[in-house]
Design a protein around this motif. Sequence first.
Motif, PDB file in Angstrom:
ATOM      1  N   VAL A 144       0.771  -1.362  -0.074  1.00  0.00           N
ATOM      2  CA  VAL A 144      -0.344   0.170  -0.006  1.00  0.00           C
ATOM      3  C   VAL A 144       0.872   1.220   0.166  1.00  0.00           C
ATOM      4  O   VAL A 144       0.706   2.078  -0.535  1.00  0.00           O
ATOM      5  N   MET A 145       2.078   1.073   0.638  1.00  0.00           N
ATOM      6  CA  MET A 145       2.910   2.254   0.552  1.00  0.00           C
ATOM      7  C   MET A 145       3.415   2.438  -0.821  1.00  0.00           C
ATOM      8  O   MET A 145       3.642   3.664  -1.322  1.00  0.00           O
ATOM      9  N   GLU A 146       3.918   1.453  -1.481  1.00  0.00           N
ATOM     10  CA  GLU A 146       4.413   1.629  -2.808  1.00  0.00           C
ATOM     11  C   GLU A 146       3.587   2.205  -3.714  1.00  0.00           C
ATOM     12  O   GLU A 146       3.651   3.028  -4.497  1.00  0.00           O
ATOM     13  N   ALA A 159       5.585   9.000   3.368  1.00  0.00           N
ATOM     14  CA  ALA A 159       6.844   9.220   2.841  1.00  0.00           C
ATOM     15  C   ALA A 159       7.497   7.948   2.655  1.00  0.00           C
ATOM     16  O   ALA A 159       8.475   7.881   1.437  1.00  0.00           O
ATOM     17  N   GLY A 160       7.572   6.902   3.342  1.00  0.00           N
ATOM     18  CA  GLY A 160       8.406   5.742   2.836  1.00  0.00           C
ATOM     19  C   GLY A 160       9.644   5.707   2.883  1.00  0.00           C
ATOM     20  O   GLY A 160      10.311   5.279   2.096  1.00  0.00           O
ATOM     21  N   GLU A 161      10.405   6.249   4.048  1.00  0.00           N
ATOM     22  CA  GLU A 161      11.812   6.730   3.847  1.00  0.00           C
ATOM     23  C   GLU A 161      12.747   5.478   3.783  1.00  0.00           C
ATOM     24  O   GLU A 161      13.705   5.500   3.331  1.00  0.00           O
ATOM     25  N   CYS A 162      12.234   4.205   4.307  1.00  0.00           N
ATOM     26  CA  CYS A 162      13.505   3.281   4.819  1.00  0.00           C
ATOM     27  C   CYS A 162      12.883   2.396   3.504  1.00  0.00           C
ATOM     28  O   CYS A 162      13.604   1.323   3.626  1.00  0.00           O
ATOM     29  N   GLY A 163      12.033   2.523   2.612  1.00  0.00           N
ATOM     30  CA  GLY A 163      11.800   1.563   1.290  1.00  0.00           C
ATOM     31  C   GLY A 163      10.963   0.597   1.781  1.00  0.00           C
ATOM     32  O   GLY A 163      11.172  -0.422   0.966  1.00  0.00           O
ATOM     33  N   GLY A 164      10.178   0.518   2.889  1.00  0.00           N
ATOM     34  CA  GLY A 164       9.510  -0.748   3.151  1.00  0.00           C
ATOM     35  C   GLY A 164      10.183  -1.644   4.076  1.00  0.00           C
ATOM     36  O   GLY A 164       9.705  -2.744   4.142  1.00  0.00           O
ATOM     37  N   SER A 165      11.068  -1.243   4.733  1.00  0.00           N
ATOM     38  CA  SER A 165      11.889  -2.328   5.512  1.00  0.00           C
ATOM     39  C   SER A 165      11.355  -2.170   6.933  1.00  0.00           C
ATOM     40  O   SER A 165      12.156  -2.705   7.749  1.00  0.00           O
ATOM     41  N   CYS A 166      10.400  -1.508   7.123  1.00  0.00           N
ATOM     42  CA  CYS A 166       9.569  -1.605   8.659  1.00  0.00           C
ATOM     43  C   CYS A 166      10.764  -1.019   9.538  1.00  0.00           C
ATOM     44  O   CYS A 166      10.954  -1.427  10.425  1.00  0.00           O
ATOM     45  N   SER A 167      11.297   0.373   9.200  1.00  0.00           N
ATOM     46  CA  SER A 167      12.529   0.854  10.286  1.00  0.00           C
ATOM     47  C   SER A 167      11.854   2.156  10.387  1.00  0.00           C
ATOM     48  O   SER A 167      12.322   2.855  11.478  1.00  0.00           O
ATOM     49  N   CYS A 168      11.142   3.069   9.505  1.00  0.00           N
ATOM     50  CA  CYS A 168      10.848   4.342   9.500  1.00  0.00           C
ATOM     51  C   CYS A 168       9.825   5.033  10.013  1.00  0.00           C
ATOM     52  O   CYS A 168       9.796   5.968  10.582  1.00  0.00           O
ATOM     53  N   ALA A 169       8.709   4.149  10.003  1.00  0.00           N
ATOM     54  CA  ALA A 169       7.365   4.710  10.562  1.00  0.00           C
ATOM     55  C   ALA A 169       6.914   5.770   9.491  1.00  0.00           C
ATOM     56  O   ALA A 169       5.831   6.562   9.950  1.00  0.00           O
ATOM     57  N   THR A 170       7.377   6.178   8.503  1.00  0.00           N
ATOM     58  CA  THR A 170       6.988   7.333   7.698  1.00  0.00           C
ATOM     59  C   THR A 170       5.894   6.929   6.776  1.00  0.00           C
ATOM     60  O   THR A 170       5.614   7.516   5.789  1.00  0.00           O
ATOM     61  N   CYS A 171       5.428   5.718   6.847  1.00  0.00           N
ATOM     62  CA  CYS A 171       4.423   5.192   5.931  1.00  0.00           C
ATOM     63  C   CYS A 171       3.229   4.684   6.789  1.00  0.00           C
ATOM     64  O   CYS A 171       2.426   4.126   6.287  1.00  0.00           O
ATOM     65  N   HIS A 172       3.232   5.488   7.739  1.00  0.00           N
ATOM     66  CA  HIS A 172       1.913   5.173   8.682  1.00  0.00           C
ATOM     67  C   HIS A 172       0.745   5.357   8.244  1.00  0.00           C
ATOM     68  O   HIS A 172       0.607   6.538   7.506  1.00  0.00           O
ATOM     69  N   ARG A 206      -1.700   0.982  10.798  1.00  0.00           N
ATOM     70  CA  ARG A 206      -0.514   0.175  10.402  1.00  0.00           C
ATOM     71  C   ARG A 206       0.445   0.632   9.782  1.00  0.00           C
ATOM     72  O   ARG A 206       0.367   1.912   9.233  1.00  0.00           O
ATOM     73  N   LEU A 207       1.519   0.141   9.207  1.00  0.00           N
ATOM     74  CA  LEU A 207       2.550   0.472   8.404  1.00  0.00           C
ATOM     75  C   LEU A 207       2.157   0.188   7.018  1.00  0.00           C
ATOM     76  O   LEU A 207       2.125  -0.988   6.754  1.00  0.00           O
ATOM     77  N   SER A 208       1.958   1.178   6.060  1.00  0.00           N
ATOM     78  CA  SER A 208       1.441   0.494   4.908  1.00  0.00           C
ATOM     79  C   SER A 208       2.309  -0.283   3.989  1.00  0.00           C
ATOM     80  O   SER A 208       2.295  -0.565   3.091  1.00  0.00           O
ATOM     81  N   CYS A 209       3.684  -0.014   4.469  1.00  0.00           N
ATOM     82  CA  CYS A 209       4.628  -0.839   3.848  1.00  0.00           C
ATOM     83  C   CYS A 209       4.447  -2.307   3.910  1.00  0.00           C
ATOM     84  O   CYS A 209       4.951  -3.146   3.269  1.00  0.00           O
ATOM     85  N   GLN A 210       3.836  -2.671   5.043  1.00  0.00           N
ATOM     86  CA  GLN A 210       3.557  -4.043   5.384  1.00  0.00           C
ATOM     87  C   GLN A 210       2.307  -4.466   5.299  1.00  0.00           C
ATOM     88  O   GLN A 210       1.982  -5.774   5.479  1.00  0.00           O
TER      89      GLN A 210
HETATM   90  S1  FES Z   1       8.535   2.576   4.795  1.00  0.00           S
HETATM   91 FE1  FES Z   1       9.486   2.651   6.404  1.00  0.00          FE
HETATM   92  S2  FES Z   1       8.398   1.742   7.650  1.00  0.00           S
HETATM   93 FE2  FES Z   1       7.273   1.476   6.054  1.00  0.00          FE
END
Ligand code: FES
Lengths: 412, 106
Positions: B24-26, B37-50, B83-87
């Motif tokens: 969903v983040m992508e 924002a998705g700063e960590c590219g979806g690696s569940c590290s940054c929380a900017t895809c909340h 949720r984190l949208s990258c997950q």
């Molecule tokens: S993109 Fe960084 S936690 Fe989802």
Amino acid sequence: MLKNTKQAIIIGGSHAAAQLSISLRQERWEGEILVVSDDSQFPYHRPPLSKDYLSGDTSAEQLFIRPASVYRDKQIEFLLNTRVEKIDRINKSVTLSNGEARQYDKLALCTGARTRQLAIPGVALNGVHYLRDLTDAEAIKQAIQSNGKAVIIGGGYIGLETAALLRKIGIDVCVLEAMGRVLQRVTAEEVSAFYHRVHTEEGVEIKTGVFATEIVGNDCVEGVVCSNGEQIDANLVIIGVGVIPNTELAEGIGLDVDDGVIVNEFAQTSDEHIVASGDCAAHLNLIYGRRIRLESVPNAIEQSKTAAASMCDREKVYNALPWFWSNQYDLRLQIAGLNQGFDRVVFRGDVESSRSFVAWYLKQGSIVAADCVNRPAEFILAKKLISSEKQLPIADLANDSIDAKTLLLALA
Amino acid sequence: MPLIKYVEHNGTEHQIQVSNGQSVMEGAIDNMVDGIAGECGGSCSCATCHCYVHEDWVAKVGGPNEIEEGVLECAADPRANSRLSCQITVTDELDGLVILLPESQY
Ligand code: FES
Ligand SMILES: Cc1cc2nc3c(=O)[nH]c(=O)nc-3n(C[C@H](O)[C@H](O)[C@H](O)COP(=O)(O)OP(=O)(O)OC[C@H]3O[C@@H](n4cnc5c(N)ncnc54)[C@H](O)[C@@H]3O)c2cc1C
């Protein structure tokens, strides 16, 4: 069709360039946008290169910041495998490595940084790698498959992340750190000791206060000779000893440069038609009241938004609080703020034997930064404390029996 | 391709077709939806895809695992449907999903 013929040229093709090009369209730049990148790929995320990517948990596909079609849709032209060789400020044009010249109305330097090279004998042997781009990561991945013994030169975040990864896939790892402790430049003594302990528990050998003097082998690397005379066997060597900002182009045209292209809080250089952002830029940070150059994705992204606004003659101050992350084993470290100049560190949680704690950095009684290991709630608390200049009693921050959420509420 | 509705904090809606297998983040990043924002590219590290999952979809989307839960705590203003949208991986099951975006990622 584009509404006008203004030309924006962005030099570089990584996080800063990717964001800047898109932000320009969001800021309603109606002219052309050209991104000149010496990489062979569209912009991708670098952080996973030393984390999930090496172990195969992330594929190259997943690394791309956006698919190429997005840039096409937004009429952002990419010239890959191409360098900008020269800038002519008077005629407002750039010369490309293919000999072509292109005019610009606005220019953005997103040239980033390159790895610091180690000048010792043997660095050109097969099996010796740096880690900055996808090509490097690919080469390391290839080398890993058949190899079982790695030496990592440099105990900074990238070196330690890579060490954690290699351990995870069962490789013998030895880390050499020239300074007295790992992460010496960036963290407190206790936190260095913490990372030293965890890596040792995970089976990594760490040697501090020793530097590599020579890499030996015939054709392929066989070992690393240390300053204490010892030779460590290795068939894979990864060098992670920092980066140098790519400022040569800027220097060549007389822009102000001092460990980075100097920009103000609007990402503007000393030439009104040229902005700079990301790892190559040293900006005036309003929170810390001085000039800093950051090497992080959040910085590249936020600063590029500011730079795009400036190119469209709009003002958008960049004053985000710096933050960083690093994943090693089960440790998720989040760092809020910059700890430079701190005079006291206070801990919350057990840094000596557990795997979860906070190091609060204080300067004249105020929190300036925090290292949070597996402490997400405290990370938010830290960000709020630093950017709001509000304070909580130090004793409460150090008292792990007071819930972090209670502290957050106290701050609200 | 499943259709996902992203609703910005100010009410602006984006209806976007996201391929199966993408997150969903992508979907948001590829379509310049502000608010992720998705700063960590979806690696569940940054929380900017909340993001907040619309209440009608919470059961179908499911909850976060332990690591995501930890990272979610770092997001500004987390709620029960955060949720984190990258997950969240897009599948046919999620056709019509409604995602609400927080006011800011910082
Ligand atoms: S993109 Fe960084 S936690 Fe989802
Ligand atoms: C292995 C690794 C792990 C990392 N982990 C993290 C992390 O966990 N968290 C975090 O926040 N950050 C991390 N970083 C840092 C982050 O990747 C950088 O801060 C970010 O990439 C900076 O982006 P940039 O666009 O400014 O510069 P760069 O990524 O350095 O890109 C600049 C690009 O411009 C190109 N270029 C330079 N000159 C020219 C020219 N004249 N013509 C054409 N092209 C040119 C360069 O070759 C380069 O490809 C990591 C970096 C690495 C390498």
